[in-house]
Design an enzyme around this catalytic site. Structure first.
Site, PDB file in Angstrom:
ATOM      1  N   ARG A 119       0.737   6.865  -6.808  1.00  8.63           N
ATOM      2  CA  ARG A 119      -0.463   7.690  -6.962  1.00  8.63           C
ATOM      3  C   ARG A 119      -0.136   9.163  -6.758  1.00  8.63           C
ATOM      4  O   ARG A 119      -0.563  10.016  -7.541  1.00  8.63           O
ATOM      5  CB  ARG A 119      -1.535   7.236  -5.972  1.00  8.63           C
ATOM      6  CG  ARG A 119      -2.743   8.154  -5.906  1.00  8.63           C
ATOM      7  CD  ARG A 119      -3.856   7.596  -5.048  1.00  8.63           C
ATOM      8  NE  ARG A 119      -3.471   7.366  -3.663  1.00  8.63           N
ATOM      9  CZ  ARG A 119      -4.308   6.920  -2.724  1.00  8.63           C
ATOM     10  NH1 ARG A 119      -5.567   6.667  -3.030  1.00  8.63           N
ATOM     11  NH2 ARG A 119      -3.891   6.730  -1.482  1.00  8.63           N
ATOM     12  N   GLU A 145     -14.367  -1.625   6.966  1.00  9.72           N
ATOM     13  CA  GLU A 145     -14.357  -0.287   6.374  1.00  9.72           C
ATOM     14  C   GLU A 145     -15.674  -0.097   5.626  1.00  9.72           C
ATOM     15  O   GLU A 145     -16.206  -1.053   5.039  1.00  9.72           O
ATOM     16  CB  GLU A 145     -13.170  -0.129   5.415  1.00  9.72           C
ATOM     17  CG  GLU A 145     -13.078   1.230   4.743  1.00  9.72           C
ATOM     18  CD  GLU A 145     -11.778   1.409   3.967  1.00  9.72           C
ATOM     19  OE1 GLU A 145     -10.696   1.223   4.584  1.00  9.72           O
ATOM     20  OE2 GLU A 145     -11.828   1.717   2.762  1.00  9.72           O
ATOM     21  N   TYR A 151       0.822  -1.211   0.000  1.00 13.04           N
ATOM     22  CA  TYR A 151       0.000   0.000   0.000  1.00 13.04           C
ATOM     23  C   TYR A 151       0.853   1.257   0.000  1.00 13.04           C
ATOM     24  O   TYR A 151       0.510   2.251  -0.645  1.00 13.04           O
ATOM     25  CB  TYR A 151      -0.932   0.000   1.211  1.00 13.04           C
ATOM     26  CG  TYR A 151      -1.813   1.230   1.302  1.00 13.04           C
ATOM     27  CD1 TYR A 151      -2.672   1.581   0.264  1.00 13.04           C
ATOM     28  CD2 TYR A 151      -1.789   2.043   2.438  1.00 13.04           C
ATOM     29  CE1 TYR A 151      -3.475   2.706   0.343  1.00 13.04           C
ATOM     30  CE2 TYR A 151      -2.602   3.157   2.530  1.00 13.04           C
ATOM     31  CZ  TYR A 151      -3.431   3.498   1.477  1.00 13.04           C
ATOM     32  OH  TYR A 151      -4.226   4.618   1.561  1.00 13.04           O
ATOM     33  N   ARG A 198     -11.894  12.896   2.614  1.00  8.24           N
ATOM     34  CA  ARG A 198     -12.810  12.009   3.330  1.00  8.24           C
ATOM     35  C   ARG A 198     -14.161  11.882   2.624  1.00  8.24           C
ATOM     36  O   ARG A 198     -14.867  10.886   2.786  1.00  8.24           O
ATOM     37  CB  ARG A 198     -13.028  12.516   4.752  1.00  8.24           C
ATOM     38  CG  ARG A 198     -11.765  12.589   5.586  1.00  8.24           C
ATOM     39  CD  ARG A 198     -11.139  11.238   5.829  1.00  8.24           C
ATOM     40  NE  ARG A 198      -9.935  11.351   6.653  1.00  8.24           N
ATOM     41  CZ  ARG A 198      -9.138  10.334   6.947  1.00  8.24           C
ATOM     42  NH1 ARG A 198      -9.403   9.124   6.474  1.00  8.24           N
ATOM     43  NH2 ARG A 198      -8.063  10.514   7.689  1.00  8.24           N
ATOM     44  N   TYR A 219      -1.064  12.999   7.040  1.00 12.35           N
ATOM     45  CA  TYR A 219      -0.584  11.987   7.975  1.00 12.35           C
ATOM     46  C   TYR A 219       0.918  12.159   8.219  1.00 12.35           C
ATOM     47  O   TYR A 219       1.671  12.514   7.299  1.00 12.35           O
ATOM     48  CB  TYR A 219      -0.816  10.583   7.416  1.00 12.35           C
ATOM     49  CG  TYR A 219      -2.210  10.033   7.598  1.00 12.35           C
ATOM     50  CD1 TYR A 219      -3.182  10.709   8.328  1.00 12.35           C
ATOM     51  CD2 TYR A 219      -2.571   8.817   7.031  1.00 12.35           C
ATOM     52  CE1 TYR A 219      -4.456  10.193   8.487  1.00 12.35           C
ATOM     53  CE2 TYR A 219      -3.842   8.286   7.178  1.00 12.35           C
ATOM     54  CZ  TYR A 219      -4.780   8.981   7.907  1.00 12.35           C
ATOM     55  OH  TYR A 219      -6.041   8.462   8.064  1.00 12.35           O
TER      56      TYR A 219
END
Length: 348
Positions: free
Chosen positions: A155, A325, A148, A220, A207
């Site tokens: 990305r 999730e 990830y 979000r 983060y």
């Protein structure tokens, strides 16, 4: 489970529903913009409107996620990307097959995102609403060598090259499956979009470095202004994270409570942004790490969101300690006009 069908209402440009109709029948239905199938294989179908995302369903008869649009739908291919669009909504998809390529995952993801954004621009769209990412073995590797984290680097490189940073990132989900190929697809709009953060969480793109050399590049939630008095809220994958830290490791009920609390806080902030008194989820997608938790998760979701259409999918979450999730869609009626978040080049 019911067979949910949905016509695009007057004044609406795009709508979504779950359907148990055969795929061939769905694709022959006028106004079908895109069809997502939940299967073990991650692939693009023979029809450019069809995407198999690679995460299988749990405990339900097979359904398809069907997106409908008003007006004429066009579709085709641009290089390795498939696309389909109406006058004001676009889907673009890309499959990444890493087997035998020889390049790093970062390079392959960078290339795929670059081609997706190029295809989006070629169709005259510049506002990304939502991105879905489904990766093989998302938790494989340790530390900064985790799959990830490599994905996030690739990305971010592509998005940065096209001018997307921080508050201009769209809503997104990133889940893992046991297949061999990555599927990435995005939705873009000609309408105004507003990206929204959760007051209970640190923005993912902020983060700290402990979560990897490149922070996750997503918002979000995103409000998509479909019409002057109608908008849709696209909720990103939401889990048991407060601030930037995972909560209740190994405690499924604790994670469910925190996830529901995060969703309610996000809906509250989104309602304020849209200028309405409240918002409720209208369509749900629940990702389950351990199949043995399915019954407990279903009971909790049905209690929290009674009567809301939902699919349950077997998928790995981007953090190993997270067990569930949830993402989804909410409709906003009689919303106030929203400010536009455009590709930076549109401001020049």
């Amino acid at each position: 489970m019911n067979h949910w069908t949905r016509e695009v209402a007057a004044g609406t440009s795009v709508a979504c529903s779950y359907s148990r109709q055969p795929l061939t029948d769905i694709l022959q239905t006028p106004g079908v913009l895109s069809v997502i199938s939940f299967t073990q294989e991650a692939a693009l179908g023979d029809d450019p409107r069809h995407i198999e995302c690679g995460v299988p369903m749990l405990g339900q008869p097979p359904v398809h996620e069907v997106w409908y649009a008003t007006g004429e739908v066009h579709s085709g291919y641009r290089g390795a990307c498939s696309w389909s669009c109406s006058d004001d909504t676009l889907f673009v998809a890309r499959c990444i097959d890493e087997a035998g390529d020889g390049r790093s995952q970062c390079e392959l993801v960078d290339e795929a995102y670059t081609e997706l954004l190029d295809a989006m621009g070629a169709q005259g769209f510049s506002n990304i609403v939502r991105v879905w990412n489904y990766l093989p073995e998302i938790n494989a590797g340790t530390g900064d060598d985790e799959c990830y984290r490599h994905f996030c680097i690739g990305r971010e490189r592509a998005l940065d090259r096209f001018g997307y940073q921080g508050a201009t990132f769209p809503s997104a989900s990133a889940l893992g499956h046991t297949g061999q190929r990555t599927i990435v697809y995005l939705m873009a709009s000609r309408g105004a979009v507003t990206h929204i953060e959760n007051p209970k969480q640190v923005s993912a793109y902020d983060y700290p470095v402990e979560y990897g050399p490149a922070s996750p590049s997503f918002a979000r939630a995103t409000l998509n202004e479909c019409q002057a008095s109608y908008s849709q809220l696209y909720v990103s994958g939401t889990a048991s994270i407060v601030g930037h830290q995972s909560r209740y490791a190994g405690d499924l009920q604790g994670q469910l409570r925190t996830t529901f609390s995060n969703l309610e806080a996000l809906l509250g902030r989104s309602a304020e942004t849209a200028g309405v008194s409240s918002l409720q989820m209208g369509l749900l997608k629940i990702y389950v790490r351990r199949e043995s938790d399915l019954d407990e998760i279903q009971q909790a979701v049905k209690h929290q969101y009674p009567g809301i259409p939902a699919v349950y999918l077997r998928a790995d979450i981007c953090r190993r300690e997270l067990l569930v999730e949830i993402d989804g869609l909410s409709e906003v009626l009689e919303a106030l006009p929203m400010s536009t978040t455009l590709h930076p080049a549109m401001h020049e």
